[in-house]
Enzyme design. Structure first.
Site, PDB file in Angstrom:
ATOM      1  N   ILE A 160      -1.356  46.330   8.382  1.00 30.58           N
ATOM      2  CA  ILE A 160      -1.880  44.733   7.697  1.00 30.58           C
ATOM      3  C   ILE A 160      -1.416  44.638   6.658  1.00 30.58           C
ATOM      4  O   ILE A 160      -0.670  43.699   6.141  1.00 30.58           O
ATOM      5  CB  ILE A 160      -3.400  44.940   7.777  1.00 30.58           C
ATOM      6  CG1 ILE A 160      -3.971  44.790   9.132  1.00 30.58           C
ATOM      7  CG2 ILE A 160      -3.987  43.566   6.962  1.00 30.58           C
ATOM      8  CD1 ILE A 160      -5.625  44.971   9.423  1.00 30.58           C
ATOM      9  N   THR A 238      -9.439  42.532   1.943  1.00 30.32           N
ATOM     10  CA  THR A 238      -9.621  42.157   3.522  1.00 30.32           C
ATOM     11  C   THR A 238      -9.884  43.343   4.250  1.00 30.32           C
ATOM     12  O   THR A 238      -9.938  43.468   5.401  1.00 30.32           O
ATOM     13  CB  THR A 238      -8.420  41.501   4.233  1.00 30.32           C
ATOM     14  OG1 THR A 238      -7.193  41.908   3.774  1.00 30.32           O
ATOM     15  CG2 THR A 238      -8.235  40.017   3.582  1.00 30.32           C
ATOM     16  N   ARG A 240     -12.630  46.766   3.499  1.00 28.01           N
ATOM     17  CA  ARG A 240     -13.806  46.809   3.535  1.00 28.01           C
ATOM     18  C   ARG A 240     -14.349  46.874   2.164  1.00 28.01           C
ATOM     19  O   ARG A 240     -13.921  47.286   1.191  1.00 28.01           O
ATOM     20  CB  ARG A 240     -14.076  48.553   3.983  1.00 28.01           C
ATOM     21  CG  ARG A 240     -13.972  48.398   5.533  1.00 28.01           C
ATOM     22  CD  ARG A 240     -14.993  47.778   6.327  1.00 28.01           C
ATOM     23  NE  ARG A 240     -14.784  48.009   7.780  1.00 28.01           N
ATOM     24  CZ  ARG A 240     -14.224  47.061   8.619  1.00 28.01           C
ATOM     25  NH1 ARG A 240     -13.611  46.025   8.198  1.00 28.01           N
ATOM     26  NH2 ARG A 240     -14.053  47.466  10.017  1.00 28.01           N
ATOM     27  N   ASP A 264     -13.102  39.038   1.397  1.00 26.41           N
ATOM     28  CA  ASP A 264     -13.556  38.538   3.078  1.00 26.41           C
ATOM     29  C   ASP A 264     -14.683  39.605   3.500  1.00 26.41           C
ATOM     30  O   ASP A 264     -15.286  39.376   4.372  1.00 26.41           O
ATOM     31  CB  ASP A 264     -12.448  38.594   3.667  1.00 26.41           C
ATOM     32  CG  ASP A 264     -12.881  38.105   5.220  1.00 26.41           C
ATOM     33  OD1 ASP A 264     -13.466  37.138   5.440  1.00 26.41           O
ATOM     34  OD2 ASP A 264     -12.263  38.868   6.243  1.00 26.41           O
ATOM     35  N   GLU A 269     -22.496  44.029   3.475  1.00 20.80           N
ATOM     36  CA  GLU A 269     -22.672  42.609   3.967  1.00 20.80           C
ATOM     37  C   GLU A 269     -23.594  42.524   5.413  1.00 20.80           C
ATOM     38  O   GLU A 269     -23.601  43.501   5.897  1.00 20.80           O
ATOM     39  CB  GLU A 269     -21.179  42.336   4.373  1.00 20.80           C
ATOM     40  CG  GLU A 269     -20.737  43.143   5.310  1.00 20.80           C
ATOM     41  CD  GLU A 269     -19.228  42.725   5.645  1.00 20.80           C
ATOM     42  OE1 GLU A 269     -18.483  42.805   4.608  1.00 20.80           O
ATOM     43  OE2 GLU A 269     -18.683  42.685   6.795  1.00 20.80           O
ATOM     44  N   HIS A 287     -16.485  37.573   6.030  1.00 26.37           N
ATOM     45  CA  HIS A 287     -15.673  38.687   7.102  1.00 26.37           C
ATOM     46  C   HIS A 287     -15.153  37.878   8.363  1.00 26.37           C
ATOM     47  O   HIS A 287     -15.415  38.325   9.546  1.00 26.37           O
ATOM     48  CB  HIS A 287     -16.659  39.757   7.526  1.00 26.37           C
ATOM     49  CG  HIS A 287     -16.065  41.035   7.979  1.00 26.37           C
ATOM     50  ND1 HIS A 287     -16.464  42.299   7.641  1.00 26.37           N
ATOM     51  CD2 HIS A 287     -14.809  41.366   8.573  1.00 26.37           C
ATOM     52  CE1 HIS A 287     -15.653  43.269   8.330  1.00 26.37           C
ATOM     53  NE2 HIS A 287     -14.692  42.445   8.622  1.00 26.37           N
ATOM     54  N   GLY A 289     -11.867  38.124   8.684  1.00 29.22           N
ATOM     55  CA  GLY A 289     -10.315  38.714   9.129  1.00 29.22           C
ATOM     56  C   GLY A 289      -9.698  38.271  10.345  1.00 29.22           C
ATOM     57  O   GLY A 289      -8.629  37.980  10.789  1.00 29.22           O
ATOM     58  N   SER A 290     -10.369  38.986  11.209  1.00 31.24           N
ATOM     59  CA  SER A 290      -9.751  38.774  12.598  1.00 31.24           C
ATOM     60  C   SER A 290     -10.452  37.757  13.497  1.00 31.24           C
ATOM     61  O   SER A 290     -10.301  37.272  14.783  1.00 31.24           O
ATOM     62  CB  SER A 290     -10.112  40.110  13.394  1.00 31.24           C
ATOM     63  OG  SER A 290     -11.534  40.341  13.388  1.00 31.24           O
TER      64      SER A 290
END
Ligand code: DGY
Length: 321
Positions: A160, A238, A240, A264, A269, A287, A289-290
């Protein structure tokens, strides 16, 4: 026909993934999609041959120790795996798989969104348009930080991190990075390596956190490291939430040491540090990201590929232990 293996799935899956799962397996689904407690997880896995989990499931050593004997594999619908005690799984002889590669681009895209959003004050601007507090164009109204041509420091130059670097080059950014191991030149693509993360920090007009979570990187971005960043730097995460000491980051955003942050991911969370909600100079996402249809399908299919391999007696393509 031999009986299909039973898979206990802890969260709702994308429809296409559910279709393939239910065709090939006896699927025990969580239709309501609630986050399961440890007890619910252990109970739900009763009699299942494998569990398909997500980062919201905390598979501690204790939980893994309590998993029913029937469970022979853990597949996680994520590239990150700090929610699973891999040592405990290994000791129980439980193979664990994850879903690398397929979410690299989506996550790197979000990192760029955060960089731009934080640098160009997207949250404040969006809010001003919606609540009609925007009065007129002005030469000095809501000025942000220029991104093109600046220095980007990447902490963690895995898949990433490298994809973030690739995108940053399109913005003519000079890429610096820290990684446990220096990359070969063809992967470095001109990025400047720093042997110590501490030495990377003074070069970060923008800092992108892309290292994995877990005990080793817990609260990596603390007050001392923030102090080493250039004044008015922009920080994005992005990876953890645990990598960031929220109290230190919030203090630096309040004092003006940092221009802004784009986040993110968060520790604990969705119960994020309340201080973030009050700050205008953080660009916050839940969250995501994906979170594209293509990527989440690809992640689900990858998790199923690993389960298929296990039940066919083949090597897992993405085995963690
Ligand atoms: C992962 O796969 O670890 C991501 O955080 C999910 O988006």
């Amino acid at each position: 026909m031999p009986q299909k293996p039973t898979i206990f799935v802890t969260r709702r899956l994308p429809d296409d993934v559910t279709r393939r799962l239910t065709k090939d397996y006896e699927a025990r689904l969580n239709e309501l999609d609630g986050v399961l407690s440890a007890d619910q997880l252990v109970k739900g896995a009763e009699g299942a041959d494998a569990v398909l989990v997500t980062p919201t499931d905390k598979l501690t050593a204790e939980v893994i120790g309590r998993l029913p004997k029937s469970v022979k594999m853990i597949a996680t619908f994520s590239v990150g795996y700090e929610h699973i005690d891999l040592n405990a799984a290994k000791q129980r002889g439980l193979p664990v798989s994850n879903t690398p590669d397929v979410l690299t681009d989506a996550t790197a895209d979000i990192a760029l969104l955060l960089m731009l959003g934080a640098a160009r004050r997207a949250y404040e601007g969006e809010r001003a348009v919606r609540d009609a507090s925007w009065k007129s164009w002005s030469t000095t109204y809501m000025l942000g930080v220029h991104m093109t041509g600046k220095r980007l420091g990447i902490f963690g130059m895995g898949r990433i991190g490298q994809a973030v670097a690739k995108r940053a080059r399109a913005f003519d950014m000079q890429v610096h990075y820290y990684n446990r191991k220096r990359l070969p030149a063809d992967q470095e693509q001109g990025a400047i390596y720093h042997e110590r993360a501490e030495d990377l920090l003074p070069h970060c007009d923008f800092l992108s956190i892309n290292a994995p979570g877990g005990a080793e990187t817990y609260h990596w971005l603390n007050a001392e490291r923030i102090a080493r960043l250039p004044d008015k730097a922009v920080v994005v995460n992005t990876s953890r939430g645990g990598l960031v000491d929220d109290v230190a980051l919030i203090a630096a955003l309040k004092s003006g040491k940092l221009f802004s942050a784009g986040l993110d991911v968060f520790e604990n969370e969705p119960n994020i540090h309340p201080g973030y909600r009050e700050l205008p100079n953080v660009f916050l996402l839940p969250h995501l990201g994906s979170a594209t249809v293509d990527t989440r399908n690809a992640m689900g299919f990858k998790a199923l590929d690993n389960l298929d391999a296990h039940f066919a007696g083949r090597q897992l393509p993405d085995r963690l232990v």
